[in-house]
Design a protein around this motif. Structure first.
Motif, mmCIF file in Angstrom:
data_model
loop_
_atom_site.group_PDB
_atom_site.id
_atom_site.type_symbol
_atom_site.label_atom_id
_atom_site.label_comp_id
_atom_site.label_asym_id
_atom_site.label_seq_id
_atom_site.Cartn_x
_atom_site.Cartn_y
_atom_site.Cartn_z
ATOM 1 N N GLY A 136 0.815 -1.210 0.000
ATOM 2 C CA GLY A 136 0.000 0.000 0.000
ATOM 3 C C GLY A 136 0.844 1.253 0.000
ATOM 4 N N ALA A 137 1.901 1.266 0.834
ATOM 5 C CA ALA A 137 2.804 2.422 0.889
ATOM 6 C C ALA A 137 3.569 2.577 -0.421
ATOM 7 C CB ALA A 137 3.772 2.258 2.060
ATOM 8 N N MET A 138 3.956 1.446 -1.022
ATOM 9 C CA MET A 138 4.653 1.502 -2.311
ATOM 10 C C MET A 138 3.756 2.112 -3.382
ATOM 11 S SD MET A 138 6.286 -1.632 -4.528
ATOM 12 C CE MET A 138 4.737 -2.236 -5.155
ATOM 13 N N ASN A 139 2.487 1.713 -3.385
ATOM 14 C CA ASN A 139 1.558 2.279 -4.354
ATOM 15 C C ASN A 139 1.351 3.776 -4.112
ATOM 16 O OD1 ASN A 139 0.211 1.034 -6.599
ATOM 17 N ND2 ASN A 139 -1.735 1.615 -5.685
ATOM 18 N N PHE A 140 1.409 4.193 -2.853
ATOM 19 C CA PHE A 140 1.270 5.604 -2.503
ATOM 20 C C PHE A 140 2.364 6.436 -3.166
ATOM 21 C CE2 PHE A 140 2.358 9.244 0.114
ATOM 22 C CZ PHE A 140 1.132 9.822 0.386
ATOM 23 N N VAL A 141 3.631 6.017 -3.006
ATOM 24 C CA VAL A 141 4.728 6.830 -3.538
ATOM 25 C C VAL A 141 4.831 6.718 -5.058
ATOM 26 C CG1 VAL A 141 6.039 6.824 -1.393
ATOM 27 C CG2 VAL A 141 6.426 5.010 -3.037
#
Length: 425
Positions: free
Chosen positions: A332-337
């Motif tokens: 999820g955090a990877m998709n955010f950045v």
């Protein structure tokens, strides 16, 4: 209603909410678009098993063939949108991709599955150009960025809903019935659009969002603009991680974390969707603030220059963590950045392009994302997975996904090169 184009459609006080309702219908169509697009990724393993396919073949039908036809036909459809009845074009598109989605449940092998996915891609190629053209006619320039950002949020909502529905329906009724149910449901949207959408009147400046009459000439000119090539390549590398997740992340959780089919969509859909929605919005806010503070759209590129490389440790955590909750948090955090790249990149591309080539510039950025991310990245992962499968078994997919771990760093480098070259000129 402030921001509505006055010499066009929906100027009557009785119809002051009509533009917003039209955008809602476009929003709904795009949710369906990306929901149907996400279905195959959730059921990769049962489809692969029943149709006796390799990971490479799955990559071709879900990534390469789908994206190539979607992009190539999309250019032709965009030209048609410039002059044709956009409501009818959208209705035909929804009908085609919904019918093809339903027929996917009847696939008997690689070629029939590929044919149906190509038809899905062709139908879905209507959604973006119709939406951009209609929004250009309904809202003044200063209102369009916000409206388009709202519209783009439907992409991630569609991924979430499609992932959840695919997992639940496939677990209870089988993957063939799942495709049939989801495909036939699309005709409800066809009915709603047919009954309640009005074709907006075209306005004088809507050509800005159309396509040039000489695409190849504009392509050559744009490639000569300082920084444009680096910008397109950087956005393409950033799109690799985003594009590979819907295709292979569900299978990764099934194979490496033993997640049940009924649960995989519920887990991966919200993680990817919430990360993408919030990342896109945050990047837009940050890029706008940087542009105002430093005096120019080019400074909005600082947002992805900083954010995108941060995906590398998050990607490694996603792949190597033995903990399912940590892997989901990481993805999820990877998709955010990674979602920070597209909005600022298109804004800069439009800003540096000649005025009569802005639509072409934004289209080329999307083509770069489609070719490098949607077509190439899933295929590389599938081929490497097949090559490693004899020695690593189910864990082959984990290590094939690792081949893309450096792509965010490469993207950050190209964004910096674009930023440097554009500032110099």
């Amino acid at each position: 209603m402030n921001g509505i184009v006055s010499p066009g459609a929906y100027v009557s006080p009785k119809n002051r909410w009509a533009p917003a309702y039209t955008v809602f219908l476009l929003f709904l169509a795009n949710i369906l678009n990306y929901a149907d697009r996400a279905l195959l990724g959730i059921v990769v393993d049962p489809v692969k098993r029943d149709l006796v396919l390799s990971d490479t073949q799955i990559s071709i039908v879900s990534g390469t063939a789908f994206v190539v036809f979607n992009l190539v036909v999309g250019i032709a459809i965009a030209r048609w949108v410039d002059h044709g009845n956009r409501k009818r074009i959208l209705l035909m598109g929804i009908a085609v991709w919904s019918c093809a989605t339903a027929l996917t449940g009847a696939a008997q092998g690689f070629y029939t599955l590929g044919l149906f996915r190509i038809l899905v891609g062709i139908g879905e190629a209507t959604c973006f150009p119709v939406a951009m053209s209609m929004i250009a006619d309904l809202y003044l320039p200063e209102r369009r960025p916000r409206t388009m950002s709202i519209y783009q949020a439907s992409t991630f909502i569609g991924v979430v809903l499609g992932s959840i529905l695919a997992g639940v329906l496939a677990a209870n009724y089988g993957w063939r019935a799942m495709f049939a149910i989801c495909g036939l449901a699309g005709f409800a949207v066809v009915i709603v659009v047919f009954v309640s959408m009005r074709e907006p009147q075209r306005t004088g400046d809507s050509h800005e969002f159309g396509r040039s009459n000489n695409f190849l000439r504009d392509l050559r000119q744009l490639l000569k603009v300082p920084g444009f090539k680096a910008l397109a390549v950087g956005t393409g590398f950033a799109g690799m991680g985003l594009s590979v997740l819907p295709v292979w992340a569900p299978a990764f959780f099934l194979r490496s974390h033993n997640v049940a089919l009924a649960d995989v969509g519920k887990l991966i859909g919200p993680a990817v969707g919430i990360g993408g929605i919030s990342g896109s919005i945050a990047a837009g806010i940050a890029a706008s603030w940087l542009s105002r503070k430093r005096g120019g759209e080019i400074h909005g590129l600082l947002a992805p220059i900083v954010a995108v490389p941060l995906a590398v440790p998050l990607y490694m955590t996603f792949l190597l963590s033995p903990s399912l909750p940590l892997a989901l948090l990481a993805v999820g955090a990877m998709n955010f950045v990674l979602s920070s790249a597209l909005g600022p990149s298109i804004a800069v591309a439009v800003g540096i392009a000649p005025q009569n080539m802005r639509a072409t510039a934004s289209t080329l950025i999307l083509v770069a994302v489609g070719v490098m991310g949607g077509a190439l990245a899933p295929l590389v992962v599938g081929m490497v997975s097949d090559a490693l499968a004899p020695s690593l078994g189910a864990e082959a997919l984990r290590y094939s996904l690792a081949t893309l771990v450096v792509s965010p760093l490469v993207a950050g480098l190209f964004f910096w090169l674009a930023y440097r070259d554009i500032r110099r000129n």
